[in-house]
Motif scaffolding. Structure first.
Motif, PDB file in Angstrom:
ATOM      1  N   GLY A   1      52.332-107.040   2.951  1.00  8.55           N
ATOM      2  CA  GLY A   1      51.500-106.258   2.041  1.00  8.55           C
ATOM      3  C   GLY A   1      50.408-107.061   1.361  1.00  8.55           C
ATOM      4  O   GLY A   1      49.650-106.511   0.561  1.00  8.55           O
ATOM      5  N   LEU A   2      50.311-108.354   1.658  1.00  8.06           N
ATOM      6  CA  LEU A   2      49.259-109.177   1.061  1.00  8.06           C
ATOM      7  C   LEU A   2      47.886-108.744   1.560  1.00  8.06           C
ATOM      8  O   LEU A   2      47.719-108.384   2.736  1.00  8.06           O
ATOM      9  N   THR A   3      46.902-108.795   0.691  1.00  9.42           N
ATOM     10  CA  THR A   3      45.532-108.457   1.083  1.00  9.42           C
ATOM     11  C   THR A   3      44.999-109.508   2.042  1.00  9.42           C
ATOM     12  O   THR A   3      45.022-110.699   1.725  1.00  9.42           O
ATOM     13  N   PRO A   4      44.535-109.110   3.225  1.00 11.33           N
ATOM     14  CA  PRO A   4      44.053-110.106   4.201  1.00 11.33           C
ATOM     15  C   PRO A   4      42.697-110.667   3.789  1.00 11.33           C
ATOM     16  O   PRO A   4      42.043-110.146   2.878  1.00 11.33           O
ATOM     17  N   PRO A   5      42.243-111.726   4.450  1.00 12.08           N
ATOM     18  CA  PRO A   5      40.909-112.273   4.162  1.00 12.08           C
ATOM     19  C   PRO A   5      39.823-111.238   4.435  1.00 12.08           C
ATOM     20  O   PRO A   5      40.044-110.281   5.191  1.00 12.08           O
ATOM     21  N   PRO A   6      38.656-111.393   3.829  1.00  9.68           N
ATOM     22  CA  PRO A   6      37.564-110.436   4.059  1.00  9.68           C
ATOM     23  C   PRO A   6      37.257-110.284   5.551  1.00  9.68           C
ATOM     24  O   PRO A   6      37.144-111.258   6.280  1.00  9.68           O
ATOM     25  N   GLY A   7      37.140-109.040   5.987  1.00  8.59           N
ATOM     26  CA  GLY A   7      36.816-108.751   7.379  1.00  8.59           C
ATOM     27  C   GLY A   7      38.008-108.634   8.296  1.00  8.59           C
ATOM     28  O   GLY A   7      37.868-108.207   9.441  1.00  8.59           O
ATOM     29  N   ALA A   8      39.213-109.026   7.818  1.00  2.41           N
ATOM     30  CA  ALA A   8      40.408-108.945   8.660  1.00  2.41           C
ATOM     31  C   ALA A   8      41.082-107.595   8.484  1.00  2.41           C
ATOM     32  O   ALA A   8      41.002-106.967   7.425  1.00  2.41           O
ATOM     33  N   ALA A   9      41.771-107.149   9.533  1.00  4.79           N
ATOM     34  CA  ALA A   9      42.453-105.855   9.480  1.00  4.79           C
ATOM     35  C   ALA A   9      43.662-105.937   8.560  1.00  4.79           C
ATOM     36  O   ALA A   9      44.391-106.929   8.570  1.00  4.79           O
TER      37      ALA A   9
ATOM     38  N   ARG B   1      38.544-124.501  19.684  1.00  5.57           N
ATOM     39  CA  ARG B   1      37.222-124.097  19.183  1.00  5.57           C
ATOM     40  C   ARG B   1      37.308-123.642  17.731  1.00  5.57           C
ATOM     41  O   ARG B   1      36.421-123.952  16.914  1.00  5.57           O
ATOM     42  N   LEU B   2      38.362-122.906  17.394  1.00  6.13           N
ATOM     43  CA  LEU B   2      38.539-122.460  16.011  1.00  6.13           C
ATOM     44  C   LEU B   2      38.699-123.649  15.068  1.00  6.13           C
ATOM     45  O   LEU B   2      38.127-123.672  13.969  1.00  6.13           O
TER      46      LEU B   2
ATOM     47  N   ILE C   1      41.088-118.516   9.558  1.00  6.60           N
ATOM     48  CA  ILE C   1      41.355-119.070  10.888  1.00  6.60           C
ATOM     49  C   ILE C   1      42.641-118.487  11.457  1.00  6.60           C
ATOM     50  O   ILE C   1      42.726-118.168  12.647  1.00  6.60           O
ATOM     51  N   LEU C   2      43.658-118.330  10.611  1.00 13.71           N
ATOM     52  CA  LEU C   2      44.918-117.746  11.051  1.00 13.71           C
ATOM     53  C   LEU C   2      44.709-116.345  11.608  1.00 13.71           C
ATOM     54  O   LEU C   2      45.199-116.009  12.698  1.00 13.71           O
ATOM     55  N   PHE C   3      43.977-115.518  10.886  1.00  7.12           N
ATOM     56  CA  PHE C   3      43.771-114.138  11.330  1.00  7.12           C
ATOM     57  C   PHE C   3      42.901-114.089  12.589  1.00  7.12           C
ATOM     58  O   PHE C   3      43.139-113.267  13.483  1.00  7.12           O
ATOM     59  N   GLU C   4      41.911-114.956  12.667  1.00  8.22           N
ATOM     60  CA  GLU C   4      41.070-114.964  13.867  1.00  8.22           C
ATOM     61  C   GLU C   4      41.856-115.443  15.081  1.00  8.22           C
ATOM     62  O   GLU C   4      41.630-114.981  16.202  1.00  8.22           O
ATOM     63  N   LEU C   5      42.785-116.359  14.861  1.00 16.80           N
ATOM     64  CA  LEU C   5      43.634-116.813  15.962  1.00 16.80           C
ATOM     65  C   LEU C   5      44.424-115.647  16.545  1.00 16.80           C
ATOM     66  O   LEU C   5      44.530-115.503  17.774  1.00 16.80           O
ATOM     67  N   PHE C   6      44.968-114.794  15.682  1.00 15.73           N
ATOM     68  CA  PHE C   6      45.702-113.623  16.179  1.00 15.73           C
ATOM     69  C   PHE C   6      44.753-112.628  16.844  1.00 15.73           C
ATOM     70  O   PHE C   6      45.149-111.943  17.796  1.00 15.73           O
ATOM     71  N   ASP C   7      43.510-112.554  16.364  1.00 13.10           N
ATOM     72  CA  ASP C   7      42.536-111.693  17.030  1.00 13.10           C
ATOM     73  C   ASP C   7      42.274-112.169  18.460  1.00 13.10           C
ATOM     74  O   ASP C   7      42.090-111.364  19.376  1.00 13.10           O
ATOM     75  N   ARG C   8      42.206-113.497  18.638  1.00 10.80           N
ATOM     76  CA  ARG C   8      41.997-114.047  19.985  1.00 10.80           C
ATOM     77  C   ARG C   8      43.233-113.843  20.864  1.00 10.80           C
ATOM     78  O   ARG C   8      43.130-113.772  22.086  1.00 10.80           O
ATOM     79  N   LEU C   9      44.384-113.779  20.234  1.00 10.56           N
ATOM     80  CA  LEU C   9      45.644-113.670  20.963  1.00 10.56           C
ATOM     81  C   LEU C   9      45.824-112.284  21.577  1.00 10.56           C
ATOM     82  O   LEU C   9      46.256-112.156  22.725  1.00 10.56           O
TER      83      LEU C   9
END
Length: 679
Positions: A491-499, A285-286, A551-559
């Motif tokens: 330490g990289l800044t994540p995408p907007p909205g990601a933790a 789906r992602l 998409i990478l960060f959302e995948l980990f959110d689903r995980l």
């Protein structure tokens, strides 16, 4: 005399009956049976045994191994079709007499006398149903089947071969197509429908003739009530259940992976995988959502794995595998593509490993030439003097090309290959551009390389097949170097909205915006995301940080809700700021930084030689050095083990046994290094 004559006739009659019996037995025994192992479609299953994808048999029919079937369905089937199934020898004389009597009374056929075994005989041979010759043949084959097979084996053949309309054969294919579920648990209404359909599969197809299907189902239920098999109230409830109005598509999760495994395992009927079905659905789906707003034929690939076990948990080869316009048939987890900047962390790890640099070492980001090549940063800007940490954070090109020149591009390729990656060079020979993505590597292999980084330099083979994931023998680099890079990437800044600080991650964009990538990991899992066009056409405005990273960060959110923590620093990690580093590590100097006339005086390790396997009792290793300007700094796996030594011969205390990268830096920043194995 009459008594003797009667005895003779009795003997003659018995002899004739015995001869008839023997002849009948011989007739049955001589039956030429059809093949008793019908072709079944291959099924690929998830780690929990659920169906990922099924394949049709060679003639296009859906025919699958029934697997566990609801006992209630079997009871209804036998109660309706063949109540004496376990008592007769293939032909039921009482059923034949009953059918004949009904036909004589009614003047037409009211019910058939075929047993379930006779129906199996007809299905095996795909023979006719109405002609007398066909019935005789079915009876003969049924009698022979009963001598060859057990009752459960005959029932199994029926469950595999019974027709259900169109290209559906067998109870499992029908249950999946009409109810979207496995047949291990069926309602009484569903079971009754599956009992009724094989008698007239085309005329009663629920997706085309729902009223005829309902009437046939209800007749089965009514007869079961009359025979006391089902209670009247349960029959009424079952008759009120809706008839399925459409035929559902068969499961097709992880379609590219399933097809690849089927090709690799000819003859297999059931192929097990480590895929998590729920995660696979979420990943698919992602991928579909990632490309939905993009112009052109853009596809996507995703790989998610457990880097502790090496098991692949989800693998998406295309955003829409049925879409021909976007080349959905191309498996983008296996295609060789440019990795862009995602290889830069490996260059830094190797440089740290050789003692050339530390995360806080200063390096120049300014215009410079490497032969005729003058690389630019992505934004064509230069930052001047910055730390290695900042250079990797900002994914700058000039610093990483300098480091690649120092370690050698072949060293980077060898490291990727130790991780199990297959890399392809456009020109055959590695150049400095490999650090910027100038090679071909698959997404799955790239994720495997990052798994080695996540495992503190210990690579592992990733696999979606149970038992095939294995740790690899040779380390990529030291645990200290791997942790230092991991610390930078987290330490990289994540995408907007990601933790923040959820992942250690890196993005990449290939030349001409052909590939947008993001790869990342936490303490347990590693994943990679690719977006682009399978044919290699540029996608204007496609950047890894903007497209793939969310998409990478959302995948980990689903995980999972919270990340598994990254490992702590190894004990030998040097964690100081730049002014407190050993003097040679405070500022990066390339190997050729001094003038040519002083080059002959550069440090050179004369013992031990590179690649040697050396005895080091208790970790004590004697070393010898020629050339260089004292004082000397000695490093093992990137950490200082001796500072400000002026002697060219000394004994170092090293960690061991095992592999170690030993290097020495002189007062002018020149270095030499070897790879050893300590015993």
């Amino acid at each position: 005399m009459l008594r003797r004559s009667g005895l003779i006739w009795a003997v003659v009659a018995l002899t004739a009956l015995a001869a008839a019996r023997d002849g009948f037995d011989a007739w049955v025994a001589a039956t030429d049976l059809p093949p008793l192992t019908p072709e079944l479609g291959v099924e690929v299953v998830a780690r929990d045994g659920s169906l990922l994808r099924a394949f049709q048999v060679s003639d296009g029919r859906w025919r699958l191994d029934p697997g566990p079937v609801d006992p209630g369905f079997v009871a209804l089937l036998l109660g309706y079709e063949d109540r004496r199934f376990y008592d007769h020898a293939g032909v039921d004389p009482w059923a034949v007499l009953r059918a004949g009597g009904q036909a004589l009374r009614a003047g037409h056929i009211v019910s058939g006398g075929s047993t379930l075994t006779m129906q199996v005989a007809r299905l095996l041979e795909e023979g006719p149903t109405g002609k007398v010759s066909g019935k005789i043949r079915q009876a003969r084959v049924a009698l022979a089947l009963e001598r060859r097979l057990s009752k459960p084996e005959i029932l199994q053949l029926y469950l595999e071969l019974a027709p259900y309309g169109g290209n559906l054969e067998g109870v499992r294919a029908a249950s999946l197509a009409y109810f979207g579920k496995e047949p291990r648990r069926l309602t009484e209404a569903e079971a009754a429908l599956l009992v009724a359909l094989p008698q007239s599969p085309e005329a009663r197809r629920p997706d085309r003739a729902p009223e005829l299907a309902r009437a046939a189902r209800d007749r089965v239920l009514a007869l079961m009530a009359a025979r006391g098999v089902l209670a009247p109230d349960r029959v009424r409830a079952a008759q009120s259940e809706a008839i399925p109005s459409r035929r559902r598509a068969f499961p097709a999760l992880a379609p590219h992976l399933a097809a690849r495994l089927m090709r690799a395992k000819p003859g297999a009927i059931r192929i097990e995988t480590t895929i998590d079905a729920a995660l696979q659905r979420a990943a698919e789906r992602l991928a579909a959502r990632a490309v939905s707003g993009l112009a052109g034929q853009v596809s996507a690939g995703i790989v998610l794995a457990d880097h502790q076990t090496g098991e692949i948990l989800a693998e998406v080869g295309a955003a829409n595998w049925r879409d021909g316009e976007s080349d959905g048939f191309v498996d983008m987890t296996q295609a060789l593509r440019s990795p862009g900047s995602t290889l830069k962390p490996f260059v830094y790890a190797l440089a740290f490993d050789e003692g050339l640099a530390h995360p806080e070492t200063l390096i120049e980001d300014r215009p410079m030439a490497f032969g005729s090549w003058r690389p630019q940063n992505f934004d064509r800007q230069f930052r001047g003097t910055i730390t290695m940490r900042e250079a990797l954070w900002q994914s700058l090109n000039l610093p990483v090309v300098q480091l690649t020149q120092a370690i050698g591009p072949a060293r980077l390729l060898a490291t990727l290959r130790r991780a199990g990656a297959r890399v392809v060079l456009p020109g055959g020979q590695p150049g400095l551009a490999v650090a910027l993505g100038g090679l071909g590597i698959s997404l799955e292999d790239l994720v495997a390389a990052y798994a080695g980084l996540a495992r503190l330099g210990r690579p592992i083979t990733l696999s979606a097949e149970p038992g095939l994931a294995q740790p690899r023998s040779e380390p990529l680099f030291s645990a200290v170097s791997a942790w230092q890079v991991m610390d930078i990437l987290s330490g990289l800044t994540p995408p907007p909205g990601a933790a923040p600080n959820r992942l250690a991650w890196k993005t990449g964009t290939s030349y001409g915006n052909r590939d947008a990538l993001a790869v990342g990991f936490d303490g347990r899992h590693v994943a990679g995301v690719w977006l682009g066009r399978p044919d290699g056409t540029p996608v204007p405005g496609a950047f890894g940080g903007e497209l793939a990273a969310p998409i990478l960060f959302e995948l980990f959110d689903r995980l999972k809700r919270a990340p598994d923590p990254l490992p702590p620093p190894p004990p030998a990690t040097l964690m100081v700021d730049n002014p407190h580093l050993p003097q040679p590590l405070q500022r990066y100097r390339p190997r050729d930084a001094v003038f040519a006339e002083t080059a002959p005086d550069a440090p050179e390790l004369t013992f031990p030689p590179d690649g040697a396997e050396v005895e080091a009792p208790g970790g004590a290793l004697a070393v010898k050095l020629r050339g260089g300007t004292p004082p000397f700094t000695w490093l093992a796996d990137g950490r200082p083990v001796a500072l400000a030594l002026r002697a060219r011969e000394t004994v170092l205390q090293l960690p061991g046994p095992g592999f170690v990268a030993l290097s020495v830096i002189d007062a002018k920043g020149r270095s030499a290094g070897v790879q050893l194995r300590l015993r």
